[in-house]
Design a protein around this motif. Structure first.
Motif, PDB file in Angstrom:
ATOM      1  N   THR A  50       0.871  -1.175   0.000  1.00 16.33           N
ATOM      2  CA  THR A  50       0.000   0.000   0.000  1.00 16.33           C
ATOM      3  C   THR A  50       0.910   1.227   0.000  1.00 16.33           C
ATOM      4  OG1 THR A  50      -0.042   0.314   2.387  1.00 16.33           O
ATOM      5  CG2 THR A  50      -1.660  -1.245   1.484  1.00 16.33           C
ATOM      6  N   PRO A  51       0.367   2.401  -0.269  1.00 17.75           N
ATOM      7  CA  PRO A  51       1.220   3.609  -0.281  1.00 17.75           C
ATOM      8  C   PRO A  51       1.977   3.792   1.034  1.00 17.75           C
ATOM      9  CG  PRO A  51      -0.891   4.113  -1.279  1.00 17.75           C
ATOM     10  CD  PRO A  51      -1.013   2.718  -0.739  1.00 17.75           C
ATOM     11  N   ASP A  52       1.429   3.303   2.143  1.00 19.04           N
ATOM     12  CA  ASP A  52       2.128   3.463   3.433  1.00 19.04           C
ATOM     13  C   ASP A  52       3.456   2.712   3.472  1.00 19.04           C
ATOM     14  OD1 ASP A  52       0.140   5.013   4.374  1.00 19.04           O
ATOM     15  OD2 ASP A  52      -0.928   3.381   5.430  1.00 19.04           O
ATOM     16  N   ASP A  53       3.582   1.694   2.625  1.00 16.65           N
ATOM     17  CA  ASP A  53       4.842   0.924   2.605  1.00 16.65           C
ATOM     18  C   ASP A  53       5.956   1.649   1.865  1.00 16.65           C
ATOM     19  OD1 ASP A  53       3.721  -1.325   3.905  1.00 16.65           O
ATOM     20  OD2 ASP A  53       2.731  -1.872   2.012  1.00 16.65           O
ATOM     21  N   ILE A  54       5.585   2.680   1.104  1.00 19.26           N
ATOM     22  CA  ILE A  54       6.599   3.342   0.270  1.00 19.26           C
ATOM     23  C   ILE A  54       6.965   4.685   0.917  1.00 19.26           C
ATOM     24  CG2 ILE A  54       7.161   4.100  -2.094  1.00 19.26           C
ATOM     25  CD1 ILE A  54       6.456   1.080  -1.866  1.00 19.26           C
ATOM     26  N   LYS A  55       8.105   4.659   1.610  1.00 19.95           N
ATOM     27  CA  LYS A  55       8.508   5.862   2.351  1.00 19.95           C
ATOM     28  C   LYS A  55       9.642   6.596   1.645  1.00 19.95           C
ATOM     29  CE  LYS A  55       6.581   4.701   6.685  1.00 19.95           C
ATOM     30  NZ  LYS A  55       6.060   3.358   6.411  1.00 19.95           N
ATOM     31  N   GLY A  56      10.173   5.984   0.611  1.00 20.94           N
ATOM     32  CA  GLY A  56      11.269   6.637  -0.110  1.00 20.94           C
ATOM     33  C   GLY A  56      11.866   5.671  -1.120  1.00 20.94           C
ATOM     34  N   LEU A  57      12.981   6.113  -1.737  1.00 18.62           N
ATOM     35  CA  LEU A  57      13.661   5.327  -2.776  1.00 18.62           C
ATOM     36  C   LEU A  57      13.955   3.894  -2.344  1.00 18.62           C
ATOM     37  CD1 LEU A  57      16.540   7.365  -4.427  1.00 18.62           C
ATOM     38  CD2 LEU A  57      14.493   6.388  -5.488  1.00 18.62           C
ATOM     39  N   GLU A  58      14.313   3.746  -1.052  1.00 14.58           N
ATOM     40  CA  GLU A  58      14.715   2.422  -0.568  1.00 14.58           C
ATOM     41  C   GLU A  58      13.568   1.419  -0.633  1.00 14.58           C
ATOM     42  OE1 GLU A  58      14.520   5.218   1.050  1.00 14.58           O
ATOM     43  OE2 GLU A  58      13.230   4.952   2.792  1.00 14.58           O
ATOM     44  N   ASP A  59      12.330   1.908  -0.803  1.00 13.10           N
ATOM     45  CA  ASP A  59      11.177   0.994  -0.853  1.00 13.10           C
ATOM     46  C   ASP A  59      10.702   0.720  -2.282  1.00 13.10           C
ATOM     47  OD1 ASP A  59      11.021   0.829   1.958  1.00 13.10           O
ATOM     48  OD2 ASP A  59       9.977   2.766   2.008  1.00 13.10           O
ATOM     49  N   LEU A  60      11.382   1.325  -3.244  1.00 12.88           N
ATOM     50  CA  LEU A  60      10.957   1.191  -4.642  1.00 12.88           C
ATOM     51  C   LEU A  60      10.794  -0.271  -5.046  1.00 12.88           C
ATOM     52  CD1 LEU A  60      10.425   2.593  -7.380  1.00 12.88           C
ATOM     53  CD2 LEU A  60      12.881   2.591  -7.785  1.00 12.88           C
ATOM     54  N   HIS A  61      11.733  -1.103  -4.580  1.00 16.19           N
ATOM     55  CA  HIS A  61      11.744  -2.513  -4.983  1.00 16.19           C
ATOM     56  C   HIS A  61      10.484  -3.268  -4.548  1.00 16.19           C
ATOM     57  CE1 HIS A  61      12.652  -4.334  -1.014  1.00 16.19           C
ATOM     58  NE2 HIS A  61      13.009  -3.095  -0.764  1.00 16.19           N
ATOM     59  N   LYS A  62       9.723  -2.682  -3.628  1.00 14.49           N
ATOM     60  CA  LYS A  62       8.504  -3.376  -3.165  1.00 14.49           C
ATOM     61  C   LYS A  62       7.365  -3.278  -4.174  1.00 14.49           C
ATOM     62  CE  LYS A  62       9.438  -2.338   1.691  1.00 14.49           C
ATOM     63  NZ  LYS A  62       9.139  -1.360   2.736  1.00 14.49           N
ATOM     64  N   LEU A  63       7.471  -2.309  -5.080  1.00 15.53           N
ATOM     65  CA  LEU A  63       6.370  -2.096  -6.032  1.00 15.53           C
ATOM     66  C   LEU A  63       6.397  -3.142  -7.129  1.00 15.53           C
ATOM     67  CD1 LEU A  63       6.661   1.776  -6.435  1.00 15.53           C
ATOM     68  CD2 LEU A  63       4.774   0.541  -5.339  1.00 15.53           C
ATOM     69  N   PRO A  64       5.210  -3.478  -7.670  1.00 19.14           N
ATOM     70  CA  PRO A  64       5.191  -4.445  -8.777  1.00 19.14           C
ATOM     71  C   PRO A  64       5.782  -3.832 -10.049  1.00 19.14           C
ATOM     72  CG  PRO A  64       2.984  -3.554  -8.370  1.00 19.14           C
ATOM     73  CD  PRO A  64       3.874  -3.013  -7.289  1.00 19.14           C
ATOM     74  N   PHE A  65       6.303  -4.680 -10.920  1.00 21.08           N
ATOM     75  CA  PHE A  65       6.759  -4.206 -12.233  1.00 21.08           C
ATOM     76  C   PHE A  65       5.560  -3.984 -13.126  1.00 21.08           C
ATOM     77  CE2 PHE A  65      10.586  -6.775 -11.097  1.00 21.08           C
ATOM     78  CZ  PHE A  65      11.482  -5.725 -11.090  1.00 21.08           C
ATOM     79  N   LEU A  66       5.788  -3.171 -14.131  1.00 18.37           N
ATOM     80  CA  LEU A  66       4.786  -2.975 -15.173  1.00 18.37           C
ATOM     81  C   LEU A  66       5.448  -3.377 -16.489  1.00 18.37           C
ATOM     82  CD1 LEU A  66       2.009  -1.662 -14.696  1.00 18.37           C
ATOM     83  CD2 LEU A  66       2.951   0.425 -15.666  1.00 18.37           C
ATOM     84  N   THR A  67       4.720  -4.082 -17.344  1.00 18.69           N
ATOM     85  CA  THR A  67       5.300  -4.511 -18.615  1.00 18.69           C
ATOM     86  C   THR A  67       4.400  -4.059 -19.760  1.00 18.69           C
ATOM     87  OG1 THR A  67       4.067  -6.554 -18.677  1.00 18.69           O
ATOM     88  CG2 THR A  67       6.180  -6.629 -17.524  1.00 18.69           C
ATOM     89  N   LYS A  68       4.895  -4.346 -20.963  1.00 16.55           N
ATOM     90  CA  LYS A  68       4.100  -4.001 -22.138  1.00 16.55           C
ATOM     91  C   LYS A  68       2.754  -4.734 -22.114  1.00 16.55           C
ATOM     92  CE  LYS A  68       5.829  -2.197 -26.312  1.00 16.55           C
ATOM     93  NZ  LYS A  68       6.945  -2.099 -27.173  1.00 16.55           N
ATOM     94  N   ASP A  69       2.730  -5.916 -21.525  1.00 13.17           N
ATOM     95  CA  ASP A  69       1.457  -6.653 -21.421  1.00 13.17           C
ATOM     96  C   ASP A  69       0.430  -5.868 -20.610  1.00 13.17           C
ATOM     97  OD1 ASP A  69       2.243  -8.754 -22.939  1.00 13.17           O
ATOM     98  OD2 ASP A  69       2.941  -9.969 -21.245  1.00 13.17           O
ATOM     99  N   ASP A  70       0.910  -5.219 -19.543  1.00 10.82           N
ATOM    100  CA  ASP A  70      -0.014  -4.393 -18.751  1.00 10.82           C
ATOM    101  C   ASP A  70      -0.574  -3.262 -19.608  1.00 10.82           C
ATOM    102  OD1 ASP A  70       0.095  -5.457 -15.991  1.00 10.82           O
ATOM    103  OD2 ASP A  70       2.225  -5.015 -16.182  1.00 10.82           O
ATOM    104  N   LEU A  71       0.310  -2.661 -20.400  1.00 15.43           N
ATOM    105  CA  LEU A  71      -0.140  -1.561 -21.247  1.00 15.43           C
ATOM    106  C   LEU A  71      -1.193  -2.054 -22.234  1.00 15.43           C
ATOM    107  CD1 LEU A  71       2.095  -0.077 -19.881  1.00 15.43           C
ATOM    108  CD2 LEU A  71       2.888   0.753 -22.076  1.00 15.43           C
ATOM    109  N   ARG A  72      -0.993  -3.263 -22.703  1.00 15.02           N
ATOM    110  CA  ARG A  72      -1.962  -3.844 -23.645  1.00 15.02           C
ATOM    111  C   ARG A  72      -3.278  -4.138 -22.938  1.00 15.02           C
ATOM    112  NH1 ARG A  72       1.472  -8.177 -25.940  1.00 15.02           N
ATOM    113  NH2 ARG A  72       3.028  -6.555 -26.122  1.00 15.02           N
ATOM    114  N   ASP A  73      -3.166  -4.721 -21.714  1.00 13.95           N
ATOM    115  CA  ASP A  73      -4.394  -5.025 -20.949  1.00 13.95           C
ATOM    116  C   ASP A  73      -5.190  -3.765 -20.670  1.00 13.95           C
ATOM    117  OD1 ASP A  73      -3.613  -7.589 -20.766  1.00 13.95           O
ATOM    118  OD2 ASP A  73      -3.075  -7.531 -18.624  1.00 13.95           O
ATOM    119  N   ALA A  74      -4.477  -2.713 -20.336  1.00 13.02           N
ATOM    120  CA  ALA A  74      -5.150  -1.491 -19.892  1.00 13.02           C
ATOM    121  C   ALA A  74      -5.494  -0.569 -21.067  1.00 13.02           C
ATOM    122  CB  ALA A  74      -4.263  -0.759 -18.897  1.00 13.02           C
TER     123      ALA A  74
END
Ligand code: DLL
Length: 435
Positions: A50-74
Motif C-alpha cells: 500500500t502507499p504506506d509501505d513506500i517511504k522513499g527510494l529504498e522501498d521502490l523494490h517493493k512495487l510491482p513491475f509494469l510490462t508491455k502486457d499491462d499496457l496492452r491489458d489497460a
C-alpha cells in the motif's frame, strides 16, 4: 562558447539532493496512482503493498513491475491518472499491430518533456543562435515532436523537416545553414552519404547531431562524424516514459545522463527481477515521478544496459546509462547462440565497411541459416575483384570470432540495400513466419 546547461541547478544538483527529491516525488506518485488508477491499485494489492509501505527510494523494490502486457491489458485508457479533459496529446509507438502503445500527456507533461529535450540540445552545444533541423518523423512517433519542443525551449530556429525526401533535407540544410541535425543514426549515415556524393560537405554548416531511437555502435558514430564533419551525440527515450530525452549525452560522449528529477532508473536481472548493483548489466527499468497523465512505475523497457554514477567531467551529476546494446527481444538465437545485431555492426564498420547492412535469418530443413548482406563502397566496386573476395573472407572470419558461429557474408553492390529514413530494419528473421 554557449551555455553549458539548460537547467544548471537541476543538472548539477548534488547526488544526495537528487535522491531526496526522487524519494519525495516517488512517495507522492505512488499515492497518486493508488488514488486515481484502479489498475495500479489492483496490482499493488495483489503484491500486498500500500502507499504506506513506500517511504522513499529504498522501498521502490517493493512495487510491482509494469510490462508491455499491462499496457496492452489497460489499453487504451486504463492507466490514465488524469481525467481526459486534462490530457492534450497522445503519442504512439510504431510497433506492429497488437503491440501498439498509446501514451498520454497533459500540457505540463509536454512542458517537462520539452525541457528534457532542451537539456539534450544544450548539452550538444545548442543555443538560441542555432538552426536545428529536426528530421525525426513527426506525427505519432515521439522523435519529431520531442526534439521540436526542445529546440523551441532553447530558442533555436527550428526546421520541422520530418523524415524522408533526402533531396529537400539537403537543400534546407545548405540554404538555411542548419547547425544541429536531429534524426536516427541510420538516417544520419544516409544523409552523410548523400551529402558527400553531391560534393556538398563544404557547403553544410552542421556542427552537431543528436541521434537516437535505435541502437548504434561507436563505429557508426565515427562513420557519421566523419561523413558530416560533426560531433554525434546519443539520445535515448521511449514513448511509454515520454519519448526522446529520458537521457542524453554530454560533450564527454561517455554514456547518457538520465534526467533523474523526472525518472528513477533501476537495472534488474531480466530472469529473476532482482535489482542489480550499479555497474552490472541487466534490463533497464524506469519509474516516472513527475508524469501527470500517464505515470508508469517500474516499467520494464527490455533494453539491456549498465548504469554508472562515476562523476562526469561535464559537471552533470545525474546517473549515466551506457549505450543500450540491444533489447532482450532483439537478441537473435541462431543455432543456439545469442547474437546481437550491434555485434555485427561493430565487426562490419570496424573492417571499414559501409553502415548499409542487413541480417537475414531463416530456417531450412530445421537448420538456421544466417546471412549478412553488406554493401561495398563505390571505390571497392571499382577496384579489383580479388580485393572484394579477400574482404569477404576476412569478414566471415571476424564475425566467427566475435559470435562463435559462421555467417554467410554477401558483399553486395552500392545502393543494393534499402535506405532507412526512420528506424533502420537491420534484421529480417523469416523464422518468425513459421512459429
Ligand atoms: O524511439 C524515442 C526516441 C526518439 C528516442 C528519438 C531517441 C530519439 P520508441 O519508438 O517508443 O521511442 O522506441 C523506444 O527504442 O526502448 C530502445 O529499445 C530504442 N532506443 C531509443 N533510443 C535509443 C538509443 C523512441 N539511443 C525504444 N540507443 C527503446 C539504443 C534506443 N536504443
Amino acid at each position: 562558447m554557449g551555455k553549458r546547461y539548460f537547467q544548471p541547478e537541476i543538472e548539477t544538483m548534488p547526488v544526495d539532493k537528487i535522491k531526496a527529491l526522487q524519494s519525495e516525488r516517488l512517495v507522492a506518485q505512488v499515492k497518486n496512482v493508488w488514488d486515481n488508477v484502479p489498475y495500479y491499485r489492483k496490482k499493488m494489492e495483489e503484491k500486498g503493498v500500500t502507499p504506506d509501505d513506500i517511504k522513499g527510494l529504498e522501498d521502490l523494490h517493493k512495487l510491482p513491475f509494469l510490462t508491455k502486457d499491462d499496457l496492452r491489458d489497460a489499453y487504451p485508457y486504463g492507466l490514465l491518472a488524469k481525467p481526459l479533459k486534462d490530457c492534450v496529446r497522445i503519442q504512439s509507438t510504431s510497433g506492429t499491430t497488437g503491440r501498439r502503445v498509446v501514451a498520454f500527456y497533459t500540457q505540463h507533461d509536454i512542458d517537462l518533456w520539452d525541457e528534457c529535450c532542451a537539456r539534450a540540445i544544450v548539452a550538444a552545444g545548442g543555443t538560441d543562435e542555432d538552426v536545428v533541423q529536426v528530421s525525426y518523423g513527426y506525427g505519432l512517433f515521439t522523435g519529431g515532436p520531442g526534439l521540436n519542443g526542445g529546440s523551441h525551449k532553447v530558442g533555436s530556429l527550428t526546421i520541422p523537416m520530418s523524415s524522408g525526401n533526402t533531396e529537400r533535407q539537403i537543400q534546407f540544410m545548405t540554404d538555411l545553414g542548419a547547425t544541429i541535425l536531429c534524426c536516427t543514426p541510420s538516417y544520419a549515415a544516409y544523409l552523410g552519404e548523400a551529402v558527400n556524393e553531391k560534393g556538398l560537405k563544404d557547403k553544410i554548416k552542421l556542427k552537431a547531431g543528436i541521434f537516437g531511437a535505435e541502437a548504434w555502435t561507436e563505429e557508426m558514430r565515427h562513420d557519421i562524424e566523419e561523413k558530416l564533419g560533426i560531433k554525434a551525440y546519443d539520445i535515448y527515450g521511449l514513448t511509454e516514459i515520454s519519448g526522446p530525452g529520458v537521457s542524453f549525452e554530454c560533450e564527454e560522449q561517455k554514456g547518457m545522463h538520465i534526467n533523474e528529477d523526472h525518472f528513477i532508473a533501476e537495472i534488474i536481472n531480466p530472469e529473476t527481477g532482482e535489482v542489480l548493483p550499479e555497474g552490472e548489466k541487466g534490463e533497464l527499468v524506469f519509474t516516472s515521478i513527475t508524469k501527470e497523465a500517464f505515470p508508469l512505475l517500474r516499467y520494464r523497457t527490455k533494453d539491456l544496459c549498465v548504469l554508472t554514477r562515476k562523476p562526469c567531467s561535464c559537471g552533470r551529476t545525474h546517473i549515466r546509462m551506457r549505450k543500450p546494446m540491444g533489447r532482450s527481444d532483439d537478441m537473435l538465437i541462431i543455432r543456439g547462440v545469442n547474437v546481437f545485431p550491434s555485434q555485427i555492426e561493430t565487426v562490419l564498420l570496424g573492417a571499414g565497411m559501409t553502415p548499409n547492412y542487413q541480417i537475414i535469418v531463416d530456417r531450412v530443413n530445421n537448420n538456421d541459416t544466417f546471412d549478412v548482406n553488406v554493401e561495398i563502397s563505390q571505390d571497392m566496386a571499382d577496384g579489383p575483384r580479388e580485393a572484394v573476395d579477400a574482404k569477404q573472407k576476412e569478414l566471415v572470419a571476424s564475425l566467427k570470432s566475435m559470435l562463435g558461429i559462421k555467417a554467410n557474408v554477401n558483399l553486395v553492390e552500392p545502393k543494393a540495400i534499402a535506405r532507412s529514413e526512420g528506424k533502420a530494419v537491420r534484421v529480417i528473421d523469416k523464422r518468425k513466419l513459421y512459429d
